[in-house]
Design a protein around this motif. Sequence first.
Motif, PDB file in Angstrom:
ATOM      1  N   TYR A  97      38.785  46.081  -9.753  1.00 35.88           N
ATOM      2  CA  TYR A  97      38.885  45.458 -11.073  1.00 35.88           C
ATOM      3  C   TYR A  97      39.466  46.477 -12.049  1.00 35.88           C
ATOM      4  O   TYR A  97      39.852  47.587 -11.666  1.00 35.88           O
ATOM      5  CB  TYR A  97      37.519  44.921 -11.515  1.00 35.88           C
ATOM      6  CG  TYR A  97      37.589  44.022 -12.730  1.00 35.88           C
ATOM      7  CD1 TYR A  97      38.675  43.171 -12.936  1.00 35.88           C
ATOM      8  CD2 TYR A  97      36.571  44.020 -13.677  1.00 35.88           C
ATOM      9  CE1 TYR A  97      38.741  42.354 -14.050  1.00 35.88           C
ATOM     10  CE2 TYR A  97      36.631  43.190 -14.788  1.00 35.88           C
ATOM     11  CZ  TYR A  97      37.721  42.352 -14.975  1.00 35.88           C
ATOM     12  OH  TYR A  97      37.770  41.551 -16.077  1.00 35.88           O
ATOM     13  N   CYS A 329      41.242  40.646 -22.054  1.00 26.33           N
ATOM     14  CA  CYS A 329      40.412  41.525 -21.222  1.00 26.33           C
ATOM     15  C   CYS A 329      41.109  41.600 -19.862  1.00 26.33           C
ATOM     16  O   CYS A 329      41.978  42.435 -19.665  1.00 26.33           O
ATOM     17  CB  CYS A 329      39.000  40.937 -21.160  1.00 26.33           C
ATOM     18  SG  CYS A 329      37.846  41.874 -20.164  1.00 26.33           S
ATOM     19  N   THR A 330      40.785  40.687 -18.949  1.00 22.72           N
ATOM     20  CA  THR A 330      41.554  40.599 -17.706  1.00 22.72           C
ATOM     21  C   THR A 330      43.019  40.351 -18.059  1.00 22.72           C
ATOM     22  O   THR A 330      43.321  39.501 -18.895  1.00 22.72           O
ATOM     23  CB  THR A 330      41.016  39.427 -16.852  1.00 22.72           C
ATOM     24  OG1 THR A 330      39.716  39.773 -16.391  1.00 22.72           O
ATOM     25  CG2 THR A 330      41.923  39.139 -15.661  1.00 22.72           C
TER      26      THR A 330
ATOM     27  N   SER B  73      28.571  41.644 -14.772  1.00 22.55           N
ATOM     28  CA  SER B  73      29.351  40.690 -15.554  1.00 22.55           C
ATOM     29  C   SER B  73      30.708  40.378 -14.919  1.00 22.55           C
ATOM     30  O   SER B  73      31.424  39.524 -15.423  1.00 22.55           O
ATOM     31  CB  SER B  73      29.566  41.205 -16.990  1.00 22.55           C
ATOM     32  OG  SER B  73      29.704  40.109 -17.861  1.00 22.55           O
ATOM     33  N   GLY B 134      39.408  34.563 -18.436  1.00 21.13           N
ATOM     34  CA  GLY B 134      38.241  34.097 -19.178  1.00 21.13           C
ATOM     35  C   GLY B 134      38.476  34.097 -20.680  1.00 21.13           C
ATOM     36  O   GLY B 134      38.219  33.097 -21.366  1.00 21.13           O
ATOM     37  N   ALA B 135      38.975  35.202 -21.200  1.00 16.22           N
ATOM     38  CA  ALA B 135      39.181  35.284 -22.644  1.00 16.22           C
ATOM     39  C   ALA B 135      40.204  34.249 -23.113  1.00 16.22           C
ATOM     40  O   ALA B 135      40.088  33.694 -24.212  1.00 16.22           O
ATOM     41  CB  ALA B 135      39.650  36.689 -23.027  1.00 16.22           C
ATOM     42  N   GLU B 138      38.391  31.148 -23.420  1.00 17.52           N
ATOM     43  CA  GLU B 138      37.598  31.142 -24.661  1.00 17.52           C
ATOM     44  C   GLU B 138      38.457  30.693 -25.839  1.00 17.52           C
ATOM     45  O   GLU B 138      38.035  29.853 -26.651  1.00 17.52           O
ATOM     46  CB  GLU B 138      37.068  32.550 -24.965  1.00 17.52           C
ATOM     47  CG  GLU B 138      35.975  33.026 -24.038  1.00 17.52           C
ATOM     48  CD  GLU B 138      35.577  34.469 -24.363  1.00 17.52           C
ATOM     49  OE1 GLU B 138      35.582  34.851 -25.545  1.00 17.52           O
ATOM     50  OE2 GLU B 138      35.266  35.218 -23.420  1.00 17.52           O
ATOM     51  N   HIS B 168      29.538  39.335 -24.891  1.00  9.82           N
ATOM     52  CA  HIS B 168      30.700  40.128 -24.489  1.00  9.82           C
ATOM     53  C   HIS B 168      31.665  40.202 -25.674  1.00  9.82           C
ATOM     54  O   HIS B 168      31.753  39.268 -26.469  1.00  9.82           O
ATOM     55  CB  HIS B 168      31.369  39.409 -23.312  1.00  9.82           C
ATOM     56  CG  HIS B 168      32.384  40.234 -22.585  1.00  9.82           C
ATOM     57  ND1 HIS B 168      33.724  40.137 -22.824  1.00  9.82           N
ATOM     58  CD2 HIS B 168      32.236  41.178 -21.631  1.00  9.82           C
ATOM     59  CE1 HIS B 168      34.371  40.985 -22.038  1.00  9.82           C
ATOM     60  NE2 HIS B 168      33.499  41.627 -21.295  1.00  9.82           N
ATOM     61  N   THR B 170      34.739  39.775 -25.941  1.00 13.16           N
ATOM     62  CA  THR B 170      35.761  38.735 -26.065  1.00 13.16           C
ATOM     63  C   THR B 170      35.287  37.580 -26.938  1.00 13.16           C
ATOM     64  O   THR B 170      36.112  36.925 -27.564  1.00 13.16           O
ATOM     65  CB  THR B 170      36.140  38.174 -24.672  1.00 13.16           C
ATOM     66  OG1 THR B 170      34.945  37.826 -23.981  1.00 13.16           O
ATOM     67  CG2 THR B 170      36.909  39.202 -23.854  1.00 13.16           C
ATOM     68  N   ASP B 241      30.219  30.414 -22.300  1.00 11.36           N
ATOM     69  CA  ASP B 241      31.001  31.463 -21.627  1.00 11.36           C
ATOM     70  C   ASP B 241      30.551  31.449 -20.175  1.00 11.36           C
ATOM     71  O   ASP B 241      29.424  31.832 -19.846  1.00 11.36           O
ATOM     72  CB  ASP B 241      30.724  32.814 -22.289  1.00 11.36           C
ATOM     73  CG  ASP B 241      31.477  33.974 -21.615  1.00 11.36           C
ATOM     74  OD1 ASP B 241      31.749  33.884 -20.404  1.00 11.36           O
ATOM     75  OD2 ASP B 241      31.756  34.962 -22.306  1.00 11.36           O
ATOM     76  N   ASN B 265      35.588  31.544 -14.754  1.00  9.93           N
ATOM     77  CA  ASN B 265      36.467  32.611 -14.261  1.00  9.93           C
ATOM     78  C   ASN B 265      36.621  32.435 -12.759  1.00  9.93           C
ATOM     79  O   ASN B 265      35.702  32.763 -11.999  1.00  9.93           O
ATOM     80  CB  ASN B 265      35.866  33.992 -14.540  1.00  9.93           C
ATOM     81  CG  ASN B 265      35.534  34.208 -16.000  1.00  9.93           C
ATOM     82  OD1 ASN B 265      34.679  33.508 -16.557  1.00  9.93           O
ATOM     83  ND2 ASN B 265      36.181  35.158 -16.627  1.00  9.93           N
ATOM     84  N   HIS B 267      38.274  34.180 -10.924  1.00 10.77           N
ATOM     85  CA  HIS B 267      38.278  35.529 -10.353  1.00 10.77           C
ATOM     86  C   HIS B 267      36.873  36.116 -10.301  1.00 10.77           C
ATOM     87  O   HIS B 267      36.720  37.222  -9.815  1.00 10.77           O
ATOM     88  CB  HIS B 267      39.232  36.445 -11.116  1.00 10.77           C
ATOM     89  CG  HIS B 267      39.088  36.389 -12.605  1.00 10.77           C
ATOM     90  ND1 HIS B 267      39.345  35.269 -13.329  1.00 10.77           N
ATOM     91  CD2 HIS B 267      38.721  37.324 -13.501  1.00 10.77           C
ATOM     92  CE1 HIS B 267      39.139  35.510 -14.623  1.00 10.77           C
ATOM     93  NE2 HIS B 267      38.745  36.748 -14.748  1.00 10.77           N
ATOM     94  N   LYS B 268      35.880  35.437 -10.780  1.00 13.72           N
ATOM     95  CA  LYS B 268      34.514  35.921 -10.568  1.00 13.72           C
ATOM     96  C   LYS B 268      33.829  34.962  -9.607  1.00 13.72           C
ATOM     97  O   LYS B 268      33.629  35.265  -8.438  1.00 13.72           O
ATOM     98  CB  LYS B 268      33.757  35.960 -11.901  1.00 13.72           C
ATOM     99  CG  LYS B 268      34.398  36.907 -12.896  1.00 13.72           C
ATOM    100  CD  LYS B 268      33.656  36.971 -14.215  1.00 13.72           C
ATOM    101  CE  LYS B 268      34.370  37.958 -15.136  1.00 13.72           C
ATOM    102  NZ  LYS B 268      33.719  38.073 -16.431  1.00 13.72           N
TER     103      LYS B 268
END
Lengths: 462, 487
Positions: A97, A329-330, B73, B134-135, B138, B168, B170, B241, B265, B267-268
């Motif tokens: 990451y 962020c990402t 997170s 994610g952001a 948002e 967070h 963001t 979120d 997300n 990616h999570k």
Amino acid sequence: MTYIPNTDDERAAMLRVIGVDKVEDLFHDVPEAHRFPPLDLPRPLSEAEILAELRDMAEANADLDHVACFLGAGSYHHFVPSVVDMVISRSEFYTAYTPYQPEVSQGVLQALFEYQSMICALTEMDVANSSHYDGATATAEAVIMALNVHRRRRKRVVLSPTVHPMYRETVHTYTQGMGLNIVGEDAPLHDLKALADLIDEETCCIVVQNPDFLGRMFSPKEMKALADAAHAHKALFIVVVDPISLGFMVAPGRYDADIVVGEGQSLGSLPQFGGPYLGIFAFKKEYVRKSSGRLVGETVDAEGKRGYVITLSTREQHIRREKATSNICTNEALVAIAAAVYLAAMGKSGLRRVAELSYHKAHYAAQRIAEIDGFDLLSTWPFFKEFVVRTPAPVQEINDYLLDEWGILGGYDLSRDYPQLENAMLLCVTEMNDREEIDALVDAFKEIANGALDSTVRFYVG
Amino acid sequence: MRGPEPTIYEISSPGRRGYTLPELDVPESDIPEEFLRDRLLLPEVAEVDLVRHFVRLSQKNFGVDLGFYPLGSCTMKYNPKVNEVAARLPGFTKIHPLQDPATVQGAMQLMYELQTYLAEITGFAATTLQPAAGAHGELTGVLMMRKLIHEGRGEPHRTKVLVPDSAHGTNPATTTMSGLQVVEIPSDKRGNVDLNELKKHLDDTVLGFMLTNPNTLGLFDEHLLELTHLVHEAGGLMYGDGANLNALLGITKPADLGFDVMHINLHKTFSTPHGGGGPGSGPVVCTEELAPYLPGPIVDVEEHDDHVHYIWKMPEHSIGRVKAFWGNFGVMVKAYTYIRMLGAQGLREVAENAVLNANYLQALVKKTYPVPYGFRTCMHEFVAQGKIEGAEDVRALDIAKRLIDYGFHPPTMYFPLIVPEALMIEPTETESKQTLDAFAEALERIAEEARTQPELLKTAPHEAPVRRLDEVRAARYPKLKDVPGME
Ligand SMILES: Cc1ncc(COP(=O)(O)O)c(C=O)c1O
């Protein structure tokens, strides 16, 4: 397959350590009435089964191995050398990451530092960040950066009508809560003077694209005049570029651009249906503290050895929260690494050659098409790899014919975004189009000129 | 350990080439002189040197495939290899986003089904796959809330967004970007949103509340239903979120708990790799009422003559597109593959095991380190403190760096902000008991080292490609590129 290693026995042992009887007991904070709802999803598949299904889905698409592609408009089919995918398939890169812990992230950090360096070299700008999401969001972030440079006191943005329509729409979306006055989109196409006249003391920036959405190349002299007009009012000059064009074109840093953005997909990524792509974002060093996105910087370790870290983070959301320059962020780190590998593989002569091949082939195609009755080449201006052709029938009809009869993906229908460009097609030619393909396109257009559209009845879905 | 890797420019030599290109098979056209650049300062390297350079760089990088990566997170779960194969099918990588929909029905079907699955998993009515992270989701969700409230409901005076102090970064940054004001709400002693404080702010200037649940302490808010009810009663909307959705798969549906809109997300939660910082994908799911505001186009279906056709559709009151094209399609393919392989039961097992692993590790870690909310059952993660009795000089940072020497990626440090010396630990469901035991044991040994030989921690890591890096110098004398010949 759930990829969960623990066995029932191990789970039982873990529950004993926690001091509960069963896993369900861990969820007592979840409101009981809403606990453990059924999920209506298809049955789980084995790896073999899902791959078979995915192959069917993938094969239901007409991919560029099977059709000749003359479609560009912001996503381009350039060659991707094998080394690119080999590098980004290294799982040390792709399963990491954001390099928050630099000591174990030197690989990603140095690769991104090299990406930043090569983007600076390409654009002749002082600083490049390590990526935004794509060309559209990079453009929106550039406008916001210009607003911040002016401490949000200037609310006017001059936006050229030949900036990619999707980028313009994204600028509007991003800034809808900021009370901006965005002007210029209804200016005559290609009239830089008209755009310059829109810049005033309230203007924080002007955004133009070069080569623009219609493929037109503006000369460094024309661009510099616009830069001067912007700077005369202390407005920032933002230029959207196609990085491939910079293989031979004068870089925007040489005509005094303040921020340079663009879509980096052509640097080592396939079109892949629109993403993930790469937002290029470079700027003059005086604006670094107002910039958004991650920056990688060089430093030394405790023994004085060279190393790299994420730096100047006090601009970013995780430190500055509501005062951050952006919420990003990402980002698109792996796509930036792909771009770094691509730029290093092509090098100075290779990138120039890609640009030249695209230019020569596009001009060959344009000249041949211009000779066909009923097809007019509207690009009487200098262009790079895309040009505009007035067609004798609606573009959709022509494209249906090209695909059904010739296996060709035709150009972009400009009437979608420009009412004045009815029956106008934006065609794109790159080094991936060989002469045979181009000649086939020309032959197809000739058939259309000879009435082919009237004689075939085709089935169209979609 | 090998020394520093030269940069790509340092291995460059004039005239070297690492590429081949097709011959020019058409006549040349003139390129007017005035357009031509006078220099292009890219490196010149041979393919073998290029490959060795990047492979050696990769060896200086830690990823999930090398070991435990409990970065709180961020849900650093194992990334299944079948996902990579799926996303590289030529029928997915070699399609142009602007192709006629009739020629990309397979890709659109995948997107449509993914939209449907994500809505089902979270209980919402509609989905957009366009946001890239994610952001970005948002921003999408908050702009949708703003447009519904300001235009749909005609209440432009609502400009405040409430954000807990555990949020967070963001979340507040998104609020500002949306042209709205942040009001920070403190947490109570049990790590929930402080309802009494919340009530003080619930007036007709409130547009909504952004809540991460489970929150960044790894805790499920104990008054969630009351909270969402209060916000709705005051005329506000609930933003979720979804960074921590891994704890909730098949456990509960956020829409049922009173959320109006939420990002996910991929990616999570859905196992797509983080790519060294991206790409991600941040789909947004929402209620029926917000659906017309989604960015577009999204994929819809039509039936003609017994055939299903997938089409692009722009929602009626869309906030507009948030990026070019349709979203990070390559990432969507991976998430789709994952969901299809797990099914409903598999997804529930993911959440159960993520929570089981976190509680087990919490039980082990709290023997040695303070875990301020360790009296509660955590969800998929927990927050310890890098404080060691008898070693007052040692900080969370030192512990994190020493963990590297034990072969582990450090946890998230100094976040959430409300826990001093925070070490935020998220094991995920893909780690075995042995790994968790080994990690807890390393933490115990580090605590012991802290008391007996604190220098070992202060100067850690010792086993990494570089020693501790001078971040102050990097910021004070920024060197953000190195291109020979450029200033
Ligand atoms: C709680 C929380 N919210 C939002 C985000 C932002 O997500 P992304 O990085 O995908 O933009 C993160 C990511 O780290 C997070 O942990």
